[in-house]
Design an enzyme around this catalytic site. Sequence first.
Site, PDB file in Angstrom:
ATOM      1  N   CYS A 264       0.624  -0.978  -0.107  1.00 12.47           N
ATOM      2  CA  CYS A 264      -0.042  -0.154  -0.206  1.00 12.47           C
ATOM      3  C   CYS A 264       0.741   0.987   0.315  1.00 12.47           C
ATOM      4  O   CYS A 264       1.141   2.226   0.972  1.00 12.47           O
ATOM      5  CB  CYS A 264      -0.838  -0.223   1.479  1.00 12.47           C
ATOM      6  SG  CYS A 264      -2.056  -1.481   1.637  1.00 12.47           S
ATOM      7  N   ALA A 265       1.239   1.789  -1.168  1.00 11.65           N
ATOM      8  CA  ALA A 265       2.744   2.164  -0.442  1.00 11.65           C
ATOM      9  C   ALA A 265       2.402   3.946  -1.561  1.00 11.65           C
ATOM     10  O   ALA A 265       3.449   4.459  -1.342  1.00 11.65           O
ATOM     11  CB  ALA A 265       3.015   1.660  -2.331  1.00 11.65           C
ATOM     12  N   ALA A 266       1.679   4.587  -1.970  1.00 12.60           N
ATOM     13  CA  ALA A 266       1.483   5.699  -2.006  1.00 12.60           C
ATOM     14  C   ALA A 266       1.055   6.546  -0.865  1.00 12.60           C
ATOM     15  O   ALA A 266       0.240   6.465  -0.012  1.00 12.60           O
ATOM     16  CB  ALA A 266       0.371   6.222  -2.726  1.00 12.60           C
ATOM     17  N   GLY A 268       4.758   6.967  -1.385  1.00 11.86           N
ATOM     18  CA  GLY A 268       5.404   6.866  -1.161  1.00 11.86           C
ATOM     19  C   GLY A 268       6.376   7.166  -0.371  1.00 11.86           C
ATOM     20  O   GLY A 268       7.945   6.391  -0.785  1.00 11.86           O
ATOM     21  N   GLY A 269       6.351   7.757   0.936  1.00 13.63           N
ATOM     22  CA  GLY A 269       7.369   7.423   2.210  1.00 13.63           C
ATOM     23  C   GLY A 269       8.489   6.557   2.010  1.00 13.63           C
ATOM     24  O   GLY A 269       9.252   6.294   2.429  1.00 13.63           O
ATOM     25  N   LYS A 270       7.987   5.249   2.604  1.00 12.72           N
ATOM     26  CA  LYS A 270       8.008   3.891   2.940  1.00 12.72           C
ATOM     27  C   LYS A 270       8.851   3.625   1.748  1.00 12.72           C
ATOM     28  O   LYS A 270      10.342   2.614   1.759  1.00 12.72           O
ATOM     29  CB  LYS A 270       7.188   2.975   3.478  1.00 12.72           C
ATOM     30  CG  LYS A 270       6.816   4.360   4.587  1.00 12.72           C
ATOM     31  CD  LYS A 270       5.997   2.883   5.742  1.00 12.72           C
ATOM     32  CE  LYS A 270       5.224   4.163   7.018  1.00 12.72           C
ATOM     33  NZ  LYS A 270       4.454   5.156   6.567  1.00 12.72           N
ATOM     34  N   ASP A 329       1.498  -1.237   5.254  1.00 14.88           N
ATOM     35  CA  ASP A 329       1.267  -0.262   5.334  1.00 14.88           C
ATOM     36  C   ASP A 329       0.352   0.180   5.151  1.00 14.88           C
ATOM     37  O   ASP A 329      -0.501   0.677   4.903  1.00 14.88           O
ATOM     38  CB  ASP A 329       1.939   0.880   4.794  1.00 14.88           C
ATOM     39  CG  ASP A 329       1.828   2.547   5.962  1.00 14.88           C
ATOM     40  OD1 ASP A 329       1.747   1.998   6.808  1.00 14.88           O
ATOM     41  OD2 ASP A 329       2.196   3.466   5.232  1.00 14.88           O
ATOM     42  N   CYS A 382      -1.302   3.624  11.217  1.00 15.27           N
ATOM     43  CA  CYS A 382      -1.827   5.209  11.927  1.00 15.27           C
ATOM     44  C   CYS A 382      -2.772   4.936  12.668  1.00 15.27           C
ATOM     45  O   CYS A 382      -3.209   6.220  12.900  1.00 15.27           O
ATOM     46  CB  CYS A 382      -1.226   6.160  10.800  1.00 15.27           C
ATOM     47  SG  CYS A 382      -1.961   6.686   9.685  1.00 15.27           S
TER      48      CYS A 382
HETATM   49  C1  LIG Z   1      -1.830   5.036   4.928  1.00 15.08           C
HETATM   50  S1  LIG Z   1      -1.092   4.470   3.080  1.00 15.08           S
HETATM   51  C2  LIG Z   1       0.166   4.618   2.826  1.00 15.08           C
HETATM   52  C3  LIG Z   1       1.068   5.203   2.700  1.00 15.08           C
HETATM   53  C4  LIG Z   1       2.841   5.083   2.574  1.00 15.08           C
HETATM   54  N1  LIG Z   1       2.824   3.697   2.902  1.00 15.08           N
HETATM   55  C5  LIG Z   1       3.505   5.658   2.236  1.00 15.08           C
HETATM   56  O1  LIG Z   1       4.635   5.429   3.703  1.00 15.08           O
HETATM   57  O2  LIG Z   1       3.804   7.314   2.254  1.00 15.08           O
HETATM   58  C6  LIG Z   1      -2.847   3.147   2.791  1.00 15.08           C
HETATM   59  C7  LIG Z   1      -2.495   3.278   1.182  1.00 15.08           C
HETATM   60  O3  LIG Z   1      -3.279   2.030   1.065  1.00 15.08           O
HETATM   61  C8  LIG Z   1      -3.954   2.326  -0.134  1.00 15.08           C
HETATM   62  N2  LIG Z   1      -4.947   0.938   0.139  1.00 15.08           N
HETATM   63  C9  LIG Z   1      -6.115   1.115   0.403  1.00 15.08           C
HETATM   64  N3  LIG Z   1      -6.733   0.213   0.257  1.00 15.08           N
HETATM   65  C10 LIG Z   1      -5.687  -0.915  -1.195  1.00 15.08           C
HETATM   66  C11 LIG Z   1      -5.457  -2.412  -1.270  1.00 15.08           C
HETATM   67  N4  LIG Z   1      -6.515  -2.702  -1.140  1.00 15.08           N
HETATM   68  N5  LIG Z   1      -4.516  -2.757  -1.636  1.00 15.08           N
HETATM   69  C12 LIG Z   1      -3.782  -1.300  -1.949  1.00 15.08           C
HETATM   70  N6  LIG Z   1      -3.402  -0.649  -1.879  1.00 15.08           N
HETATM   71  C13 LIG Z   1      -4.035   0.226  -1.153  1.00 15.08           C
HETATM   72  C14 LIG Z   1      -4.000   3.513  -0.326  1.00 15.08           C
HETATM   73  O4  LIG Z   1      -4.716   4.537  -2.016  1.00 15.08           O
HETATM   74  C15 LIG Z   1      -2.889   4.480   0.062  1.00 15.08           C
HETATM   75  O5  LIG Z   1      -2.414   5.442  -0.661  1.00 15.08           O
END
Ligand SMILES: C[S@@+](CC[C@H](N)C(=O)[O-])C[C@H]1O[C@@H](n2cnc3c(N)ncnc32)[C@H](O)[C@@H]1O
Length: 451
Positions: A264-266, A268-270, A329, A382
């Site tokens: 769940c990358a966007a 993209g911090g991690k 994440d 979080c």
């Molecule tokens: C907590 S944010 C991630 C922050 C990111 N890891 C960072 O450090 O910048 C959660 C992300 O999970 C994505 N998401 C939610 N459900 C998902 C799924 N089933 N599969 C993939 N991504 C998902 C959202 O679009 C969102 O970008």
Amino acid sequence: MTNSKQHGRGNKRSKNQNDILWPRQVALSILDSFWKGEKFLDAIFESHDDFLDLDTRNRNFVRMLVTTAIRRSGQIDDLMRRGFSKPNQKMSPPIVQMIFHLAIAQIVFMGVADHAAVNTSVDLATRNGAERAKGFINAVLRKVVRDGKAWTTEQDIARLNIPEWLLDIWTEDYSKAEAIEMAQASLSEAALDISVVDPIDRESWAESLDCVILPTGTLRRNEHALVPDLPGFDDGAWWVQDASAALPVRLMGDLLGKRVVDLCAAPGGKTMQMAAAGAEVYAVDRSAKRLERLKDNVQRVRLQANVISEVSDGELWDAPEPLDAVLLDAPCTATGTIRRNPDAIWLKKSEDIASMVKIQRALLERSVGMLKVGGMLLYCTCSLQKDEGERQLNAFLADHDEFEIMPITPQEVPELEHAITPEGYLRILPFYWAARGGLDGFFIGRMIKKA
Ligand SMILES: C[S@@+](CC[C@H](N)C(=O)[O-])C[C@H]1O[C@@H](n2cnc3c(N)ncnc32)[C@H](O)[C@@H]1O
């Protein structure tokens, strides 16, 4: 939803950026849209033409004003009512209540000159079809100017500013005293936290950016600034990342040459942290729009060679090979980040926790098959509720004896040793490091796939 047209948009004369009324008019339109609609504040900011047309100084002012009015909304509403001469005073038209909220945010919480806050509020009433309420607004605000700050000392700040269902869950999960501390810490402004691409440069960037270095390595700047204007941003030397959010990847150990997925990358911090540490990263997110932001971020810090990004639901994504690590994440109720996003708790309901828990569990289950034997599954959220943290992983581990916890050790989390739970997870509460400016609430659990 109310749009800016109803609030006099198009009146060229009042759009003068030096006019003190116009930014407040824009703030009124945004605040009114927020409370009438179901949209996150950032989405309103991003699509509000009049907001986007403001110069930087006014845009910052409007953002701060609206955020403060939402963050302190319970307290502000109570202060407004204390200023009424009758307890159930009717406000007509309803926009009057929003005018009060903006005015009280300025007077009590932002240190704006009283006369500017009061006079512009009366003018906003004229502009927005509430001319008949001008005298009433003026009278109530005069009382708030006189007594508002003293009234705040009598207020139950936690109960007023945090939805009751959430405060009740925190009280059950922790204790009443901790729940109140969590609520109070959630009302403060978050500092600007920075992760540098190359840790060797940490000290020199700390100096150029006027930051302190926190015990976990994050740079912290207590003075607010426009991020793209800071030195090193254009050169891609660092990115913005809360100190808590920087911990999960630090706890993944040596990543050089490892193949990992950030499921769940966007934005993209991690992913950037893992790529900067030398990993080859599959960055997966189901939101195409958010993944575009990830790509821009990765490109700015020049780490694109290490990152393959893919729009996909993590519950369906197939790893092209068995991986060394999965970073999950997971999407969550984000109640640990109220300082940054005070709007979110007013759009959520207690039922949202159960639906998040379900998605998190499905993503955990999917991660199992992606890992090599000996591979690491690092789960984090979080959220402050234990259903999305401790209880989630305890339940997962009870059903998966092929996984074991790799406990987090005190040496790995300097000055956060007290955040390690008896199971070996890390549970950060927002009032930790209060003297340094606080932290986002976070939960981290580290597991290894056994033979
Ligand atoms: C907590 S944010 C991630 C922050 C990111 N890891 C960072 O450090 O910048 C959660 C992300 O999970 C994505 N998401 C939610 N459900 C998902 C799924 N089933 N599969 C993939 N991504 C998902 C959202 O679009 C969102 O970008």
